[in-house]
Design a protein around this motif. Structure first.
Motif, PDB file in Angstrom:
ATOM      1  N   THR A 178       0.805  -1.223   0.000  1.00  0.00           N
ATOM      2  CA  THR A 178       0.000   0.000   0.000  1.00  0.00           C
ATOM      3  C   THR A 178       0.841   1.276   0.000  1.00  0.00           C
ATOM      4  O   THR A 178       0.290   2.377   0.074  1.00  0.00           O
ATOM      5  CB  THR A 178      -0.955  -0.003   1.215  1.00  0.00           C
ATOM      6  N   GLY A 179       2.168   1.132  -0.079  1.00  0.00           N
ATOM      7  CA  GLY A 179       3.025   2.306  -0.243  1.00  0.00           C
ATOM      8  C   GLY A 179       2.981   3.287   0.911  1.00  0.00           C
ATOM      9  O   GLY A 179       2.791   4.489   0.721  1.00  0.00           O
ATOM     10  N   GLU A 180       3.188   2.779   2.137  1.00  0.00           N
ATOM     11  CA  GLU A 180       3.116   3.642   3.320  1.00  0.00           C
ATOM     12  C   GLU A 180       4.346   3.466   4.217  1.00  0.00           C
ATOM     13  O   GLU A 180       5.003   2.429   4.178  1.00  0.00           O
ATOM     14  CB  GLU A 180       1.882   3.282   4.168  1.00  0.00           C
ATOM     15  N   ILE A 181       4.596   4.489   5.039  1.00  0.00           N
ATOM     16  CA  ILE A 181       5.498   4.347   6.188  1.00  0.00           C
ATOM     17  C   ILE A 181       4.649   4.511   7.442  1.00  0.00           C
ATOM     18  O   ILE A 181       3.824   5.433   7.516  1.00  0.00           O
ATOM     19  CB  ILE A 181       6.624   5.408   6.177  1.00  0.00           C
ATOM     20  N   TRP A 182       4.820   3.615   8.403  1.00  0.00           N
ATOM     21  CA  TRP A 182       4.128   3.761   9.694  1.00  0.00           C
ATOM     22  C   TRP A 182       5.163   4.013  10.787  1.00  0.00           C
ATOM     23  O   TRP A 182       6.183   3.328  10.863  1.00  0.00           O
ATOM     24  CB  TRP A 182       3.316   2.505  10.043  1.00  0.00           C
TER      25      TRP A 182
ATOM     26  N   PHE B 222       2.016   7.550   7.068  1.00  0.00           N
ATOM     27  CA  PHE B 222       2.441   8.387   5.943  1.00  0.00           C
ATOM     28  C   PHE B 222       2.089   7.635   4.669  1.00  0.00           C
ATOM     29  O   PHE B 222       2.663   6.580   4.387  1.00  0.00           O
ATOM     30  CB  PHE B 222       3.940   8.678   6.038  1.00  0.00           C
ATOM     31  N   LYS B 223       1.115   8.168   3.928  1.00  0.00           N
ATOM     32  CA  LYS B 223       0.610   7.466   2.737  1.00  0.00           C
ATOM     33  C   LYS B 223       1.271   7.981   1.464  1.00  0.00           C
ATOM     34  O   LYS B 223       1.892   9.042   1.458  1.00  0.00           O
ATOM     35  CB  LYS B 223      -0.911   7.642   2.654  1.00  0.00           C
TER      36      LYS B 223
ATOM     37  N   GLY C 165      14.079   6.328  -7.028  1.00  0.00           N
ATOM     38  CA  GLY C 165      13.995   7.290  -5.932  1.00  0.00           C
ATOM     39  C   GLY C 165      13.771   6.599  -4.598  1.00  0.00           C
ATOM     40  O   GLY C 165      13.512   5.393  -4.517  1.00  0.00           O
ATOM     41  N   MET C 166      13.925   7.371  -3.522  1.00  0.00           N
ATOM     42  CA  MET C 166      13.771   6.857  -2.159  1.00  0.00           C
ATOM     43  C   MET C 166      12.862   7.827  -1.392  1.00  0.00           C
ATOM     44  O   MET C 166      12.736   8.992  -1.744  1.00  0.00           O
ATOM     45  CB  MET C 166      15.127   6.841  -1.440  1.00  0.00           C
ATOM     46  N   ALA C 167      12.270   7.316  -0.302  1.00  0.00           N
ATOM     47  CA  ALA C 167      11.401   8.143   0.539  1.00  0.00           C
ATOM     48  C   ALA C 167      12.099   8.409   1.867  1.00  0.00           C
ATOM     49  O   ALA C 167      12.558   7.472   2.522  1.00  0.00           O
ATOM     50  CB  ALA C 167      10.088   7.421   0.776  1.00  0.00           C
ATOM     51  N   LEU C 168      12.195   9.689   2.254  1.00  0.00           N
ATOM     52  CA  LEU C 168      12.923  10.078   3.464  1.00  0.00           C
ATOM     53  C   LEU C 168      11.974  10.694   4.491  1.00  0.00           C
ATOM     54  O   LEU C 168      11.221  11.615   4.173  1.00  0.00           O
ATOM     55  CB  LEU C 168      14.009  11.097   3.097  1.00  0.00           C
TER      56      LEU C 168
ATOM     57  N   GLY D 159       6.353  15.471   7.064  1.00  0.00           N
ATOM     58  CA  GLY D 159       6.002  14.450   6.077  1.00  0.00           C
ATOM     59  C   GLY D 159       7.187  13.854   5.349  1.00  0.00           C
ATOM     60  O   GLY D 159       8.348  14.149   5.657  1.00  0.00           O
ATOM     61  N   VAL D 160       6.884  13.008   4.384  1.00  0.00           N
ATOM     62  CA  VAL D 160       7.909  12.254   3.666  1.00  0.00           C
ATOM     63  C   VAL D 160       8.351  13.022   2.423  1.00  0.00           C
ATOM     64  O   VAL D 160       7.540  13.602   1.710  1.00  0.00           O
ATOM     65  CB  VAL D 160       7.357  10.869   3.275  1.00  0.00           C
TER      66      VAL D 160
END
Lengths: 412, 412
Positions: free
Chosen positions: B191-195, B210-211, B238-241, B250-251
C-alpha cells in the motif's frame, strides 16, 4: 566389630562423596558472590570520598556491589575490557585498579605512578595506558594482569624547570586517548607537544612527536569518529587540532578566540574536554568563565552561536541521538542541569537535582540519563523524553558514572 | 545397638550434609554448561542450511556453543537484549527464537507469523517487534518471555489484491527498525506507506501513517544518529525520506535517479538497505544492477561519485571509524571483497576469501572484520589495518554475523 567396620566404611564412603562434591563445586564456593549475567547494562559509579565504587545495573536501577580500597579517586576515570567484564579505574594517586563486575571484587591494584590523571585502553583491548604527571610520561600495561609492558618518559625538562631533588624531571602528560590503528594520543603539558604512539608492538612503541603546538596543553579529546585529536591550551587562547588520518600534515590551530582571554581566570575554571559534545556537524562546548555554551561548526570550527545558560558549564553532553544537549555547572550553580534543543539553541528545561551535580552518563541508546548528586548522596535517573526523574539510588558522595557500553567506543 | 545408633546418626548427619550441599549447588549443576564471563565480545553466526547458530567470541576467535532447532534461517537477522546476554533471532518462517549466549541454549521459540522478514528491539530493551509478510502487520512481544503484547495489522488490501482463501488480507510489512523515543518505523509494501509506531505504552501503540510514499517500498534504513528513516522503492526510482525529528513535515523524495531505471532488473537484484553505509556526511551504497558503489552527500542526497568495483555490490559497509569502506558482491562475483578509501574513492585492496561471501561484521572498535564464506564453510577474520587474514573458524554454510555491541545501537 563387623558393625564398626560397616560404620567406618559407610562413613568413609559418605565422607569421600562429600569431598568429591566439594572438589566439584569448589570453584562455585569461591565465586559464590558472582553473578551469571550479561554485562551490557552494567556500570561503575565513583564514590570519591570513600575510595570505593559501586557496580550498578541500568535495567533494574539497582546496585549490585560496592568495591572498596581504591585509594584517591579525585578526578577518577574508568575504561572497560573488551568483554565488558572488567573495569580499569585510574586514580589521582597513580593507582590503577582492575575490578571484576560480575563478582564485585578487586582483581588487582597497582600504584603505577606518583600522580596521574586519566588512562585509556587500546583498540584491541590488550593494553591499558596511563598518563602521569609524576614521573612525567606514559606507562603501558597488560590489560590481563597489569604487568608493565612499556615505560615512555615524556620530554625531559630543562634544568631551570626540573626539580633536581624529586622525580619531576619530565613533562607532565595529559589528555590520553586511544585511537584507531592501535594508537594512543596525548599531550605534554610543560613542553607543549602532542605525541602519537603506535603500540601495535607494545615492546617497541613508535612515537611521532608534534612540537610547538601551543603553551601548556592541559587536556585532549578525540572526535567520536576517531579522526581528530583536539588539545586545549591553558597558557593561551585557541586549540590545537591533529588529523589522525593525515598526521603528516601536522597540527593546526583552531578556535583562536577560545580560552581564558584577557581575564586570566583561575586554573580550576578551565573545563575539561570530556565536557565537549561533538554532535554531527556541530560541536557544543563550555565557554571559559562565561555563563554560555558555545556552538561551532565541527568542519571549519567557526563559532556560530552563544547560548546563555544558568552558570559556568562543566559538562556539555549530547544524548546519543544528538537531539538534546545536557549541561551541568560549576559552583555555585552546581545544583542545576539544563537541557538544550540543538536546532533552536533554546534551553527547553531546567532541572534542579540538588547541590553537587558532578557528572552525567546516558544509557547507550539514550532513553535515560544518570546524574550524580554528590551532596545528596544520590544518583538520580531521568527519562530523557519526559524529562522526569524515574529512579534514585543511594551512593556515597558520587562523582563519575561510567557504563560498560564504553567498551565499544573509541577515544574515551 | 549403641554403635548402630551412632552409625545411623552419623550417616544421617553426613547424608543431610550431602543433601544440603546438593541443594546449595543445585543451580550450578543445572547450569553446568554456562560460562561466567562478560558478554561484550560475543556474537552469533547464522548457519542457514542447518537451522543452527554458533555463539562466537571475538577476543579469542573461538566458538563457544552451537544452538540448533531454529527453523528456516534464510535472511535471518538478530538483535540483542539490553544486557547483551540474549539474542533474538528472526527467521523467514515466522520463527522468533530467544537464545542464551552464556549457557548456549535456546530459551524460547515461537512461530509468531507465517512468513516474516526482520525485527527490532525497543529503545528500552523491553519490547521485541517483528514485521510480517503474512499475516501482514507487526507484532510486539515482551523481550522477557516472548508473550504477545500487541498485534498491529497493516492496511487491508483491496478485494482485487487480497487473497480471499488465505490470510493474505493485509499489506506486507518490511524495513522495521527501532528509533529513539520508544518508537518503531516500518514500511507497507503493497500500500506504499510508512508507519511510525510509538510504543511507550505497548498496550496502546500510537500509529502515525504516511501514505503515498511511493510504489512498493521494499526495505528501510535508519541513519546511525537515529534521525532519518529512508525507504527503498521497488516499483519506481527514488527513495522516501522521513525526518523523525520532524514527522509533521512528512515524507520527502530523494535520489530521484536511484533504482532499477528502465532496465527493470529482476527482484533479487535489489540490494537490501542494511547494505548502505552512512559515514559522516557521505553515504556509500550499491548501484542497482551496475558494478558501481555510489557516493552521495548525506545532507542533500546529491550523488557525487560513481566508484567502479568488481561486481554488483551487496553490502557496502563502513569501518566504525569510517576510514575504510568494505564491499561484497552478488553472484557470480561473490568470492571477492573490495576495500575503498573514502577520501580518494579508490579501491585500495581486493581480497578473495572464496565463493559465497555473504556478510561482513566489524568488531566494535573496528580493528578486525569477520566475513562469512558460505561455500568454504568458514568465517574468516581480517585485520583492517594490515588487510591480512588473522584467523579462520569453521561454520556450516554461514550467512549473517551479528556482534553483541549491536545491543547498544539504534536502528538495527
Amino acid at each position: 566389630m563387623n558393625r564398626m567396620k560397616k560404620y567406618l566404611s559407610g562413613s568413609t564412603l559418605l565422607f569421600n562423596l562429600i569431598l568429591l562434591l566439594l572438589a566439584f563445586t569448589g570453584s562455585t564456593f569461591a565465586e559464590e558472590n558472582c553473578q551469571l549475567r550479561g554485562t551490557g547494562d552494567l556500570g561503575v559509579v565513583i564514590e570519591r570520598a570513600t575510595g570505593s565504587v559501586q557496580i550498578i545495573n541500568t535495567s533494574s536501577h539497582s546496585s549490585l556491589f560496592r568495591v572498596e580500597g581504591l585509594g584517591d579517586l579525585s578526578h577518577a576515570s574508568v575504561v572497560y575490557s573488551r568483554d565488558a567484564r572488567y573495569a580499569y579505574v585510574f586514580g589521582r594517586d597513580g593507582g590503577l585498579t582492575k575490578i571484576d563486575l560480575l563478582c564485585g571484587k578487586l582483581v588487582k591494584r597497582i600504584i603505577q605512578g606518583g600522580n596521574s590523571i586519566g588512562g585509556a585502553i587500546s583498540q584491541d583491548g590488550k593494553l591499558v595506558a596511563v598518563s602521569n604527571y609524576v614521573p612525567g610520561g606514559v606507562k603501558i600495561f597488560s590489560a590481563d594482569d597489569l604487568s608493565l609492558l612499556a615505560d615512555i618518559p615524556a620530554t625531559r625538562l630543562s634544568p631551570q624547570k626540573a626539580d633536581k631533588d624529586s622525580d619531576k624531571q619530565n613533562s607532565k602528560t595529559v589528555g590520553l586517548v586511544d585511537a584507531p590503528g592501535h594508537r594512543f594520543v596525548y599531550t605534554l603539558y610543560d613542553t607543549g607537544e602532542i605525541w602519537l604512539l603506535n603500540v601495535r608492538n607494545p615492546e617497541k612503541p613508535v612515537i611521532t612527536r608534534f612540537k610547538n603546538i601551543g603553551f601548556h596543553p592541559y587536556d585532549g579529546l578525540l572526535t567520536p569518529d576517531g579522526r581528530y585529536y583536539i588539545a586545549g591550551l591553558f597558557g593561551e587562547d585557541g586549540m590545537a587540532l591533529l588529523d589522525l588520518w593525515h598526521p603528516e600534515k601536522g597540527v593546526k590551530r583552531i578556535l583562536d578566540h577560545y580560552g581564558r582571554g584577557d581575564k586570566k581566570l583561575p586554573v580550576y575554571k578551565m573545563p575539561h574536554l570530556e565536557g565537549w559534545a561533538i554532535a554531527g556537524d556541530q560541536a557544543f562546548f563550555p565557554a571559559v568563565g562565561h555563563h554560555e555554551v558555545l556552538v561551532a561548526n565541527s568542519k571549519n570550527w567557526q563559532i556560530k552561536k552563544h547560548i546563555k545558560v544558568h552558570g559556568q558549564p562543566v559538562f556539555v553532553m549530547a544524548r546519543p541521538d544528538a537531539h538534546q544537549i545536557w549541561v551541568n555547572f560549576a559552583f555555585p550553580d552546581n545544583d542545576t542541569v539544563q537541557v538544550i534543543d540543538p536546532e533552536t539553541y533554546k534551553v527547553i528545561k531546567t532541572i534542579t537535582p540538588g547541590k553537587g551535580v558532578l557528572h552525567m552518563e546516558f544509557t547507550p541508546r539514550g532513553e535515560q540519563v544518570w546524574i550524580s548528586v554528590r551532596d545528596k548522596n544520590q544518583i538520580q535517573v531521568f527519562d530523557t523524553e519526559t524529562l522526569e526523574k524515574v529512579a534514585t539510588l543511594e551512593a556515597t558522595k558520587p562523582s563519575g558514572i561510567f557504563f560498560t557500553s564504553r567498551a565499544h567506543k573509541t577515544g574515551l
